[in-house]
Design an enzyme around this catalytic site. Sequence first.
Site, short mmCIF file in Angstrom:
data_model
loop_
_atom_site.label_atom_id
_atom_site.label_comp_id
_atom_site.label_asym_id
_atom_site.label_seq_id
_atom_site.Cartn_x
_atom_site.Cartn_y
_atom_site.Cartn_z
N TYR A 53 22.28 11.36 -19.27
CA TYR A 53 22.16 10.57 -20.50
C TYR A 53 22.26 11.48 -21.72
CZ TYR A 53 17.28 12.18 -20.14
OH TYR A 53 16.15 12.94 -20.01
N ARG A 83 21.84 15.40 -20.88
CA ARG A 83 20.99 15.92 -19.82
C ARG A 83 21.67 15.71 -18.48
NH1 ARG A 83 16.06 17.12 -19.40
NH2 ARG A 83 17.15 18.77 -18.32
N HIS A 123 18.56 14.41 -13.30
CA HIS A 123 17.38 15.19 -12.93
C HIS A 123 16.20 14.29 -12.61
CE1 HIS A 123 16.84 14.46 -17.25
NE2 HIS A 123 15.54 14.57 -17.04
N HIS A 130 11.89 14.55 -12.72
CA HIS A 130 10.70 15.31 -13.10
C HIS A 130 9.71 15.28 -11.93
CE1 HIS A 130 11.82 15.34 -17.41
NE2 HIS A 130 12.35 14.16 -17.13
N TYR A 133 15.43 5.46 -18.91
CA TYR A 133 14.04 5.41 -18.47
C TYR A 133 13.43 4.05 -18.80
CZ TYR A 133 13.98 10.50 -17.89
OH TYR A 133 14.23 11.78 -17.48
#
Length: 244
Positions: A153, A163, A166, A168, A114
Amino acid sequence: MAANEHTAFVMRDRNWHPPAYAPGYKTSVARSPRQALMAIQTPSASEISGPDFQRLTLGPYDNDLLNNYREGTERDGLPVGERIQVYGRVIDQFGKPVPHTLVEMWQANAGGRYRHKKDRYAAPLDPNFGGVGRTVTDEGGWYRFRTVKPGPYPWPNDPNSWRPAHIHISVMGPSISTRLITQLYFEGDPLIPHCPIVNTIKDAEAVETLTSRLDMARSRSFDCLVYRFDIVTRGALQTFFENF
């Protein structure tokens, strides 16, 4: 559809959602309430009134993450990763479209990182990828984003928690207090059943509401694959939403 069907209300099935206290998802332990929840009888004006997104001015690339953060206009300035489109409809419990509602999304880059100061994963940042976008649904409740497929990640839930890839997604209802947040996963991802967050959801059908489907009919030749993700805002067939 009968007139009274538009006003009928289907209660939310609380068993559809995971418990607030889920020890397998370690950060839920500290966040879970330790006292009984209280119902607010008289909501404030800010909770029952909301913005009118029909008048929201969007930029030409607000829903195009391939272009909304890139430097320059050359092909080499595009984000790294598998190019995809994500589209779908926002509908209510009776299949009626939810028009003119704000849909926002945020995600990791193709390496699983991110653009956030607290993200210390070893994958590099992409200088041409910001990882956020927004759009407003049209009259039919449709939305669309263009982006790159996010990478998985690791995260410190246990020594080997990962995870799944994905995105959000936030859907804003008719007021600030009715904002709903969910996560979109990708069909066929082998990490989905291993994710401690996913495993707080005990109903397999609820997990399926979080899984986008590959739509080869809409995929663009030599350009990108397309995934469809419809969002049902409430009722018996609602999409699973985060409750924390």
